[in-house]
Design a protein around this motif. Sequence first.
Motif, mmCIF file in Angstrom:
data_model
loop_
_atom_site.group_PDB
_atom_site.id
_atom_site.type_symbol
_atom_site.label_atom_id
_atom_site.label_comp_id
_atom_site.label_asym_id
_atom_site.label_seq_id
_atom_site.Cartn_x
_atom_site.Cartn_y
_atom_site.Cartn_z
ATOM 1 N N LYS A 172 -52.831 45.613 -71.872
ATOM 2 C CA LYS A 172 -51.554 46.015 -71.282
ATOM 3 C C LYS A 172 -50.759 44.801 -70.813
ATOM 4 O O LYS A 172 -49.550 44.733 -70.985
ATOM 5 C CB LYS A 172 -51.798 46.955 -70.090
ATOM 6 N N GLU A 175 -56.187 57.629 -79.137
ATOM 7 C CA GLU A 175 -55.299 58.384 -78.232
ATOM 8 C C GLU A 175 -55.061 57.607 -76.947
ATOM 9 O O GLU A 175 -53.931 57.474 -76.471
ATOM 10 C CB GLU A 175 -55.928 59.735 -77.891
ATOM 11 N N LEU A 176 -56.137 57.084 -76.390
ATOM 12 C CA LEU A 176 -56.026 56.331 -75.139
ATOM 13 C C LEU A 176 -55.182 55.073 -75.337
ATOM 14 O O LEU A 176 -54.296 54.761 -74.524
ATOM 15 C CB LEU A 176 -57.437 55.959 -74.643
ATOM 16 N N LYS A 233 -52.873 54.563 -77.500
ATOM 17 C CA LYS A 233 -51.462 54.888 -77.704
ATOM 18 C C LYS A 233 -50.772 55.252 -76.386
ATOM 19 O O LYS A 233 -49.598 54.991 -76.197
ATOM 20 C CB LYS A 233 -51.320 56.007 -78.731
ATOM 21 N N GLU A 234 -51.531 55.832 -75.461
ATOM 22 C CA GLU A 234 -50.958 56.147 -74.145
ATOM 23 C C GLU A 234 -50.735 54.888 -73.322
ATOM 24 O O GLU A 234 -49.768 54.768 -72.584
ATOM 25 C CB GLU A 234 -51.931 57.048 -73.357
ATOM 26 N N GLU A 235 -51.657 53.949 -73.438
ATOM 27 C CA GLU A 235 -51.690 52.829 -72.493
ATOM 28 C C GLU A 235 -51.091 51.522 -73.017
ATOM 29 O O GLU A 235 -50.653 50.687 -72.230
ATOM 30 C CB GLU A 235 -53.152 52.540 -72.097
ATOM 31 N N ASN A 256 -48.625 49.325 -75.773
ATOM 32 C CA ASN A 256 -47.493 49.413 -76.686
ATOM 33 C C ASN A 256 -47.700 48.479 -77.890
ATOM 34 O O ASN A 256 -47.133 47.399 -77.961
ATOM 35 C CB ASN A 256 -46.218 49.050 -75.922
ATOM 36 N N LYS A 281 -54.014 59.845 -85.891
ATOM 37 C CA LYS A 281 -53.304 59.300 -84.720
ATOM 38 C C LYS A 281 -52.961 57.828 -84.878
ATOM 39 O O LYS A 281 -52.141 57.290 -84.147
ATOM 40 C CB LYS A 281 -54.149 59.515 -83.471
#
Length: 253
Positions: A40, A63-64, A66-68, A70, A86
């Motif tokens: 991040k 999934e994780l 892609k959420e956290e 960029n 995904k």
Amino acid sequence: KNVYKSILLNREANRKMLAVLLDPDKCRGSVLAGTIAALKSNTPDLVFVGGSHTVTSVDSLIELLKEEVNTKIVLFPGNASQFSTKANALLYLSLLSGRNAEFLIGQHITSSVAIKKTGIEVIPTGYLLIDGGKPSSVEYISNTRTIPRDKNEIALSTAVAAELLGMRLVYLEAGSGADTPVAPEMIHCVSAGLSLPLIVGGGIKTTEQLTAAYDAGADIVVVGNAFESNPNLIEEFVKCTRNYEAGSELSAT
Ligand code: 1GP
């Protein structure tokens, strides 16, 4: 075709790319938390997900991520079971250094129709396994032989065959955790004779090795193991890649 397009644009602009490789089998618990935090604050160009011997599903890790984080997530599968809709793209790997039909074309036939239906970006990639100083998991699992590390012309001939077969990338792989990364002389020989973007990975543990691979002509360098033991190293590698200028060492002397 966003991922491949970004690779071509970066190559045209002479910008090198760093890919962090995450193996879902190893990237869990505190390692996962530390890795996500590091990614991040210092985000690489690409995150590769997969492994030659990965048994854990890649879905939840992607999934994780892609959420956290960029960045673009690229599947780097050891076999056809490591697939996820995904991800942003799939490296459609053919193990051209080997003569095991299963990894040259067999796994592809098993999965091609299903993959096409998903509409995921597919990047056909010639995958060349180079001797990295010790037997690698991919060598064992694929039951193939490596290209000797000083046989630059064999690596070049194999890479150019990938190009003529219509593949879009070539990956020189010394094997995860290799004692010795692919030699700069081999990277140089292949990149000089190849018109495709070149990925290099396996055993790169220091920014000196990273810079040597870039200097020799790698467009993308993949690092996994070194970050598993110390996710804080990601910062150093991302900064080294951002600050990299081709020939800067030569012009300074
Ligand atoms: C392995 O090229 C990758 O497939 C990365 O290797 O884990 O040694 O960095 P390392």
